[in-house]
Design a protein around this motif. Structure first.
Motif, PDB file in Angstrom:
ATOM      1  N   VAL A   1       0.862  -1.182   0.000  1.00 37.52           N
ATOM      2  CA  VAL A   1       0.000   0.000   0.000  1.00 37.52           C
ATOM      3  C   VAL A   1       0.896   1.229   0.000  1.00 37.52           C
ATOM      4  N   LEU A   2       0.500   2.246  -0.755  1.00 38.10           N
ATOM      5  CA  LEU A   2       1.264   3.485  -0.858  1.00 38.10           C
ATOM      6  C   LEU A   2       0.569   4.604  -0.106  1.00 38.10           C
ATOM      7  N   ASP A   3       1.323   5.346   0.710  1.00 40.14           N
ATOM      8  CA  ASP A   3       0.835   6.542   1.398  1.00 40.14           C
ATOM      9  C   ASP A   3       1.387   7.743   0.641  1.00 40.14           C
TER      10      ASP A   3
ATOM     11  N   MET B   1      -0.469   2.183   9.440  1.00 36.73           N
ATOM     12  CA  MET B   1      -0.896   1.181   8.459  1.00 36.73           C
ATOM     13  C   MET B   1       0.076  -0.001   8.425  1.00 36.73           C
ATOM     14  N   CYS B   2       1.338   0.283   8.627  1.00 37.03           N
ATOM     15  CA  CYS B   2       2.333  -0.784   8.694  1.00 37.03           C
ATOM     16  C   CYS B   2       2.037  -1.705   9.875  1.00 37.03           C
ATOM     17  N   ALA B   3       1.657  -1.124  11.006  1.00 39.91           N
ATOM     18  CA  ALA B   3       1.332  -1.916  12.199  1.00 39.91           C
ATOM     19  C   ALA B   3       0.096  -2.781  11.986  1.00 39.91           C
ATOM     20  N   LYS B   4      -0.740  -2.397  11.015  1.00 40.61           N
ATOM     21  CA  LYS B   4      -1.940  -3.185  10.699  1.00 40.61           C
ATOM     22  C   LYS B   4      -1.641  -4.340   9.742  1.00 40.61           C
ATOM     23  N   GLY B   5      -0.385  -4.462   9.316  1.00 40.70           N
ATOM     24  CA  GLY B   5       0.003  -5.600   8.494  1.00 40.70           C
ATOM     25  C   GLY B   5       0.206  -5.310   7.028  1.00 40.70           C
ATOM     26  N   TYR B   6       0.149  -4.040   6.641  1.00 40.01           N
ATOM     27  CA  TYR B   6       0.350  -3.690   5.235  1.00 40.01           C
ATOM     28  C   TYR B   6       1.825  -3.392   4.961  1.00 40.01           C
ATOM     29  N   ASP B   7       2.258  -3.709   3.769  1.00 46.02           N
ATOM     30  CA  ASP B   7       3.630  -3.443   3.332  1.00 46.02           C
ATOM     31  C   ASP B   7       3.667  -2.021   2.778  1.00 46.02           C
TER      32      ASP B   7
ATOM     33  N   LYS C   1      11.355   7.954  12.972  1.00 45.72           N
ATOM     34  CA  LYS C   1      10.358   7.122  13.655  1.00 45.72           C
ATOM     35  C   LYS C   1      10.196   5.785  12.942  1.00 45.72           C
ATOM     36  N   GLN C   2      11.251   5.321  12.319  1.00 45.20           N
ATOM     37  CA  GLN C   2      11.176   4.105  11.502  1.00 45.20           C
ATOM     38  C   GLN C   2      10.618   2.919  12.278  1.00 45.20           C
ATOM     39  N   THR C   3       9.861   2.093  11.565  1.00 44.20           N
ATOM     40  CA  THR C   3       9.179   0.962  12.181  1.00 44.20           C
ATOM     41  C   THR C   3       9.926  -0.341  11.922  1.00 44.20           C
ATOM     42  N   ASP C   4       9.449  -1.406  12.527  1.00 44.02           N
ATOM     43  CA  ASP C   4       9.957  -2.754  12.265  1.00 44.02           C
ATOM     44  C   ASP C   4       8.754  -3.669  12.014  1.00 44.02           C
ATOM     45  N   PRO C   5       8.526  -4.146  10.782  1.00 47.65           N
ATOM     46  CA  PRO C   5       9.379  -3.999   9.600  1.00 47.65           C
ATOM     47  C   PRO C   5       9.436  -2.555   9.109  1.00 47.65           C
ATOM     48  N   PRO C   6      10.533  -2.202   8.439  1.00 49.15           N
ATOM     49  CA  PRO C   6      10.723  -0.812   8.045  1.00 49.15           C
ATOM     50  C   PRO C   6       9.800  -0.403   6.898  1.00 49.15           C
ATOM     51  N   VAL C   7       9.510   0.890   6.847  1.00 50.41           N
ATOM     52  CA  VAL C   7       8.752   1.484   5.753  1.00 50.41           C
ATOM     53  C   VAL C   7       9.739   2.024   4.726  1.00 50.41           C
TER      54      VAL C   7
END
Length: 246
Positions: A41-43, A55-61, A78-84
């Motif tokens: 998914v693109l933001d 959205m990443c935390a909800k399971g979207y790439d 504020k990078q996430t794991d998995p990274p955006v």
């Protein structure tokens, strides 16, 4: 336009009233209604990545695209794991290596596109990046908001972490709202640095946007009051569009 440079440092602080969590839940519900429960998914116009990482935390790439280096740096901090994956691109020149299942755009990012042809071009690029049947969900400010709430009004806020003065001028002929923003951001305990920025946004009508979507290859499935399933009202400040690629 020198926008989102100094403001990027304090953007999240002054936007702490934005209901990102409820917007994210709404977006996920709509995507799931269309069978999109995971995948890329693109933001578009991701800013500091507040919606992207949710959205990443909800399971979207997730991939985030923005035209401001400073805003993307805040997102990377504020990078996430998995990274955006964050990309520096103009919305009008959007280009991805592969296709995504959905494109989202929040916080009236598309109103920053000032020419009708450029908005059309953005919609075409979004369509090119989407799988067949993919969903394009975005919001835009309404005519009511520009004419009644923003135009010719001044807002100000002062906090220990920073202060701002936000002046608005709405031009009826061009349908452009000019935001003149003056920021005072602390550098030391006693010293504040002054920044000035000018932001421009275009007022597009609902019928215009629907027509542009159709020309770009979308079916507009709904236009709603804010992030609800209610119809747009005369006093709606934000309208949310759900479109599907033909």
């Amino acid at each position: 336009m020198d926008a989102y440079t100094g403001f990027a440092q304090v953007y999240d602080m002054f936007m702490d009233n934005v209901p990102y969590d409820s917007w994210c839940s709404y977006i996920c519900r709509v995507l799931k209604e269309h069978g999109i429960t995971d995948g890329p998914v693109l933001d578009l116009g991701c800013g500091t990545g507040e919606m992207t990482r949710r959205m990443c935390a909800k399971g979207y790439d997730m991939t985030g695209v923005d035209a401001s280096v400073e805003m993307l740096q805040e997102a990377l901090d504020k990078q996430t794991d998995p990274p955006v994956l964050y990309l520096l691109q103009e919305m009008q020149g959007l280009e991805l290596d592969g296709c995504v299942r959905a494109v989202i755009s929040t916080c009236d990012c598309l109103n920053y596109i000032l020419e009708e042809e450029e908005l059309m071009e953005t919609f075409r690029h979004v369509a090119d990046c989407l799988e067949s049947g993919g969903i394009f969900l975005f919001d835009m400010n309404t005519d009511y908001k520009y004419r009644e709430l923003l135009g010719e009004h001044t807002f100000a806020e002062s906090r220990p972490e920073g202060s701002f003065i936000w002046e608005n001028y709405y031009d009826e002929e061009s349908s452009v709202n000019e935001y003149d923003l003056t920021l005072f951001i602390p550098e030391t305990e006693e010293l504040y640095r002054r920044y000035t920025e000018t932001h421009l946004q275009k007022n597009y009508k609902e019928k215009q946007i629907i027509n542009f979507l159709k020309q770009a290859g979308f079916v507009c499935e709904g236009v709603y009051h804010d992030y609800t399933k209610e119809a747009v009202r005369p006093d709606s400040e934000r309208m949310t569009f759900v479109a599907k690629k033909r």
